[in-house]
Motif scaffolding. Sequence first.
Motif, PDB file in Angstrom:
ATOM      1  N   PHE A   8      41.174  33.242  32.742  1.00 52.61           N
ATOM      2  CA  PHE A   8      39.738  33.464  32.912  1.00 52.61           C
ATOM      3  C   PHE A   8      39.455  34.958  33.038  1.00 52.61           C
ATOM      4  CE2 PHE A   8      39.522  28.998  34.162  1.00 52.61           C
ATOM      5  CZ  PHE A   8      38.232  28.620  33.818  1.00 52.61           C
ATOM      6  N   PRO A   9      38.275  35.420  32.608  1.00 49.30           N
ATOM      7  CA  PRO A   9      37.937  36.847  32.703  1.00 49.30           C
ATOM      8  C   PRO A   9      37.379  37.240  34.077  1.00 49.30           C
ATOM      9  CG  PRO A   9      36.187  35.705  31.596  1.00 49.30           C
ATOM     10  CD  PRO A   9      37.269  34.676  31.863  1.00 49.30           C
ATOM     11  N   GLY A  10      37.549  36.427  35.063  1.00 52.50           N
ATOM     12  CA  GLY A  10      37.073  36.668  36.428  1.00 52.50           C
ATOM     13  C   GLY A  10      37.432  35.445  37.256  1.00 52.50           C
ATOM     14  N   LYS A  11      37.111  35.503  38.528  1.00 59.00           N
ATOM     15  CA  LYS A  11      37.419  34.374  39.419  1.00 59.00           C
ATOM     16  C   LYS A  11      36.385  33.264  39.197  1.00 59.00           C
ATOM     17  CE  LYS A  11      38.461  33.347  44.253  1.00 59.00           C
ATOM     18  NZ  LYS A  11      37.927  32.084  44.441  1.00 59.00           N
ATOM     19  N   PRO A  12      36.845  32.077  38.747  1.00 56.52           N
ATOM     20  CA  PRO A  12      35.891  30.999  38.471  1.00 56.52           C
ATOM     21  C   PRO A  12      35.458  30.257  39.732  1.00 56.52           C
ATOM     22  CG  PRO A  12      38.098  30.287  37.916  1.00 56.52           C
ATOM     23  CD  PRO A  12      38.204  31.730  38.355  1.00 56.52           C
ATOM     24  N   ASP A  13      34.257  29.710  39.671  1.00 51.91           N
ATOM     25  CA  ASP A  13      33.768  28.790  40.691  1.00 51.91           C
ATOM     26  C   ASP A  13      34.119  27.386  40.238  1.00 51.91           C
ATOM     27  OD1 ASP A  13      32.524  30.741  42.320  1.00 51.91           O
ATOM     28  OD2 ASP A  13      30.807  30.785  40.959  1.00 51.91           O
ATOM     29  N   LYS A  14      34.313  26.500  41.210  1.00 54.16           N
ATOM     30  CA  LYS A  14      34.689  25.122  40.898  1.00 54.16           C
ATOM     31  C   LYS A  14      33.593  24.174  41.365  1.00 54.16           C
ATOM     32  CE  LYS A  14      38.778  22.206  41.114  1.00 54.16           C
ATOM     33  NZ  LYS A  14      40.176  22.166  41.539  1.00 54.16           N
TER      34      LYS A  14
END
Length: 180
Positions: A24-30
């Motif tokens: 991912f290009p950043g920290k994803p939210d779930k």
Amino acid sequence: MIACSPRLDWRTVRSPQERYTALFPGKPDKLERRIPYLDQEFLQTREAVKMDDDIYSISTIQLLVSQSASLNTLLSQLQANLIDRAKASGGESVVEDGFDKTAERQRLPIKDYFLALKKDGKSQQLMRVRWIHRVAPNGDSWIYQISILHTHAGSGNAKTFFTKEEYENFFSDFSPRIKL
């Protein structure tokens, strides 16, 4: 060089419950939600990150062995919903054959969908989406929807737009962790 971009903070995300690894290009939210389908209900998990005008997302649906009869119909409906939405807006969809790699590094054929969604005759959003289906050793089925939505398209061709390295990495580095 694209990986060094300060805008994109590429990171490997391991999702053991959903059985995949992705870049991912950043920290994803779930986010989790239950989706009704016919007389059943499925748990859908989505991990997503928004970077400027782009939303990178991976959705996962697990079908238990007892629900596996619904697999082909559910998968077809997921695909048709997006394609019909693009066509209804006056947009277009292009399907291209590709390959997906398994945890064992096998290459399996898949299809990539490139969608242009329009409003008032102009491209408003571009999307690339891929569906991958795997069956676990216990017979459960997993459906993965890997997609990028570009929310400020102006005018452009979805296929040309999403072949840039910063988008291609997201698709090529996705790996289901289910042994075939």
